[in-house]
Design an enzyme around this catalytic site. Structure first.
Site, mmCIF file in Angstrom:
data_model
loop_
_atom_site.group_PDB
_atom_site.id
_atom_site.type_symbol
_atom_site.label_atom_id
_atom_site.label_comp_id
_atom_site.label_asym_id
_atom_site.label_seq_id
_atom_site.Cartn_x
_atom_site.Cartn_y
_atom_site.Cartn_z
ATOM 1 N N ASP A 1 -12.426 -9.318 3.732
ATOM 2 C CA ASP A 1 -13.547 -9.230 3.091
ATOM 3 C C ASP A 1 -14.118 -10.781 2.996
ATOM 4 O O ASP A 1 -15.355 -10.902 2.984
ATOM 5 C CB ASP A 1 -13.435 -8.735 1.479
ATOM 6 C CG ASP A 1 -13.670 -7.264 1.627
ATOM 7 O OD1 ASP A 1 -13.611 -6.536 2.523
ATOM 8 O OD2 ASP A 1 -13.981 -6.963 0.280
ATOM 9 N N ASP B 1 -3.256 -17.988 0.134
ATOM 10 C CA ASP B 1 -4.252 -18.405 -0.619
ATOM 11 C C ASP B 1 -4.946 -19.586 0.183
ATOM 12 O O ASP B 1 -6.096 -19.663 0.094
ATOM 13 C CB ASP B 1 -3.604 -18.984 -1.891
ATOM 14 C CG ASP B 1 -2.238 -19.632 -1.911
ATOM 15 O OD1 ASP B 1 -1.674 -20.005 -0.822
ATOM 16 O OD2 ASP B 1 -1.903 -20.408 -2.982
ATOM 17 N N ASP C 1 -6.533 -6.940 3.650
ATOM 18 C CA ASP C 1 -7.642 -6.533 2.845
ATOM 19 C C ASP C 1 -8.475 -7.513 2.313
ATOM 20 O O ASP C 1 -9.775 -7.445 2.426
ATOM 21 C CB ASP C 1 -6.998 -5.437 1.853
ATOM 22 C CG ASP C 1 -8.207 -4.936 1.158
ATOM 23 O OD1 ASP C 1 -9.293 -4.273 1.773
ATOM 24 O OD2 ASP C 1 -7.943 -4.845 -0.275
ATOM 25 N N LYS D 1 2.941 -15.314 1.826
ATOM 26 C CA LYS D 1 3.240 -16.320 0.858
ATOM 27 C C LYS D 1 4.733 -16.333 0.673
ATOM 28 O O LYS D 1 5.458 -15.782 -0.158
ATOM 29 C CB LYS D 1 2.704 -15.440 -0.621
ATOM 30 C CG LYS D 1 1.247 -15.575 -0.768
ATOM 31 C CD LYS D 1 0.834 -16.909 -1.251
ATOM 32 C CE LYS D 1 1.330 -17.103 -2.504
ATOM 33 N NZ LYS D 1 1.062 -18.621 -3.297
ATOM 34 N N TYR E 1 0.795 -1.265 0.009
ATOM 35 C CA TYR E 1 0.101 0.156 0.164
ATOM 36 C C TYR E 1 0.717 1.247 -0.150
ATOM 37 O O TYR E 1 0.377 2.288 -0.519
ATOM 38 C CB TYR E 1 -0.879 0.103 1.176
ATOM 39 C CG TYR E 1 -2.363 -0.550 1.230
ATOM 40 C CD1 TYR E 1 -2.264 -2.128 0.703
ATOM 41 C CD2 TYR E 1 -3.594 0.113 1.040
ATOM 42 C CE1 TYR E 1 -3.447 -2.747 0.430
ATOM 43 C CE2 TYR E 1 -4.591 -0.515 1.096
ATOM 44 C CZ TYR E 1 -4.567 -2.129 0.521
ATOM 45 O OH TYR E 1 -5.896 -2.640 0.429
HETATM 46 C C1 IPM Z 1 -10.479 -1.560 3.607
HETATM 47 C C2 IPM Z 1 -10.741 -0.785 2.280
HETATM 48 C C3 IPM Z 1 -9.521 0.183 1.952
HETATM 49 C C4 IPM Z 1 -8.307 -0.724 1.901
HETATM 50 C C5 IPM Z 1 -9.882 1.097 0.506
HETATM 51 C C6 IPM Z 1 -11.115 1.768 0.516
HETATM 52 C C7 IPM Z 1 -8.596 2.024 0.304
HETATM 53 O O1 IPM Z 1 -10.822 -2.001 1.128
HETATM 54 O O2 IPM Z 1 -10.326 -0.727 4.442
HETATM 55 O O3 IPM Z 1 -10.656 -2.638 3.350
HETATM 56 O O4 IPM Z 1 -7.885 -1.195 0.863
HETATM 57 O O5 IPM Z 1 -7.557 -0.749 2.776
HETATM 58 MG MG MG Z 2 -10.919 -3.796 2.177
#
Ligand code: IPM
Ligand code: MG
Length: 366
Positions: A253, A225, A249, A193, A142
């Site tokens: 999710d 993975d 990240d 990884k 990042y």
């Molecule tokens: C998160 C989001 C952010 C990230 C984006 C909005 C920059 O996806 O906080 O998970 O990638 O960290």
């Molecule tokens: Mg995210």
């Protein structure tokens, strides 16, 4: 002067709608004498760009740094798809994370009993799920330099992102994960990884070293993975998962969806304790985004936002009892059958943002 200061950054889209519900909660806890918060608010993301031409102003960054905790909504939306890259809404979030140095991002994925059948996975796989993803937040790809797109002059371009980690960055995030594991299931999975990345080799080496200070915590190495696959296969095998910025990240999710909806997940981002005061810089935000498709309709789920505020009570202000009460209130309204559209279920009542916020507050008042 109030005992604690909160800086609110609602941001864009549903961010502004769900923040209103947190403000009502703060007004109530203050009025009851349970808290003594002062609040101030600022603009972030597209809202700041429209007003000031930047994703966040220096003044608001300074206010965020000075506050005891920052409560953040969400940023972004199609309206700002074409703004210059450095001013895109997400730049506000990344700048705040970096400048506040909140390197430890805690993303709990808890499956509320009432929602077990709302998950896309079978109920038995997710019922009782309680995973904590500890994501490194201020390093890795990042922020690594160089981060460029160069024109090679032959009709081709080259894009570079840099994945970089130093020992201290891995060491400190690993310690956060092990410390938290001690208060929970006593197990850490470290995902990287190392089979293809040097940063993964170092990650694993440092985590193993840290583990020597935590003989009471079980450490398991897992390739990132495989972690993604195992999360949807047998998620309950996990307790704490520590991983880098990018894998965190993605994996968070995945973990979020196990619980039924992205609209349920809070997060806390913490800095290192100040050597003098012991205070940590802290930033609280829902894991979900600004959901421009449903913004302005009053139907967004405020639960992740309210649960993020509960995390602030717990991690910044040590108000464990009040935090638990807020979390129990959320659980109770779900058991009562109230749902926002994102978690709508048969035989349940679908309500809007305001009604959900009010129902949670009503449970607390009791
Ligand atoms: C998160 C989001 C952010 C990230 C984006 C909005 C920059 O996806 O906080 O998970 O990638 O960290
Ligand atoms: Mg995210």
């Amino acid at each position: 002067m109030a005992t604690h200061s909160l800086f609110l950054l609602p941001g864009d889209g549903i961010g502004t709608e769900i923040m209103v519900e947190v403000e009502k909660l703060i007004a109530w806890t203050n009025a009851e004498g349970l808290t003594d918060f002062s609040t101030d608010s600022g603009l972030a993301g597209g809202a700041a760009y429209d007003a000031h031409g930047v994703a966040i102003t220096d003044e608001d960054v300074a206010k965020a740094k000075a506050a005891d905790a920052v409560i953040f909504g969400a940023v972004g939306g199609p309206k700002w798809d074409n703004v210059p890259y450095e001013h895109r809404p997400e730049a506000a979030l990344l700048r705040l994370r970096k400048e506040l140095a909140v390197f430890a991002n805690l993303r709990p994925a808890i499956c509320y009993p009432a929602l077990a059948s709302a998950s896309s996975l079978k109920k038995e796989l997710v019922e009782g799920l309680d995973i904590l993803i500890v994501r490194e937040l201020t390093g890795g790809v990042y922020f690594g330099e160089p981060k460029t797109i160069t024109d090679l002059g032959n009709g081709q371009k080259r894009a570079i992102d840099t994945q970089v980690y130093e020992t201290y960055e891995i060491d400190r995030i690993a310690r956060v994960a092990f410390d938290l594991a001690r208060t929970r299931g006593g197990k850490v999975h470290s995902a990287d990884k190392k089979n293809v990345m040097k940063s993964g080799v170092l990650w694993d080496e440092v985590v193993r070293n840290v583990a020597k200070d935590y003989a009471d915590v079980e450490l398991h190495h897992i390739l990132a993975d495989n972690a993604a696959m195992q999360l949807v296969r047998t998620p309950k095998q996990f307790d704490v998962m520590v991983t880098d910025n990018l894998f965190g990240d993605i994996l968070s999710d995945v973990a979020a969806m196990l619980t039924g909806s992205l609209g349920m997940l809070p997060s806390a981002s913490l800095g290192a304790p100040d050597p003098v005061t012991g205070k940590r810089k802290a930033f609280y935000e829902p894991v979900h985004g600004s959901a421009p498709d449903i913004a302005g309709k009053g139907i967004a789920n405020p639960i992740a936002m309210i649960a993020s505020f509960a995390m602030a009570l717990r991690y910044s202000f040590n108000m464990i009892e009040l935090a638990t009460q807020v979390e129990n209130a959320i659980s109770a309204v779900l058991s009562d059958g109230l749902r926002t559209g994102d978690i709508a279920q048969d035989n349940c009542k679908t309500v809007g943002t305001e009604e959900m916020g009010a129902a949670i507050l009503a449970k607390l008042k009791r």
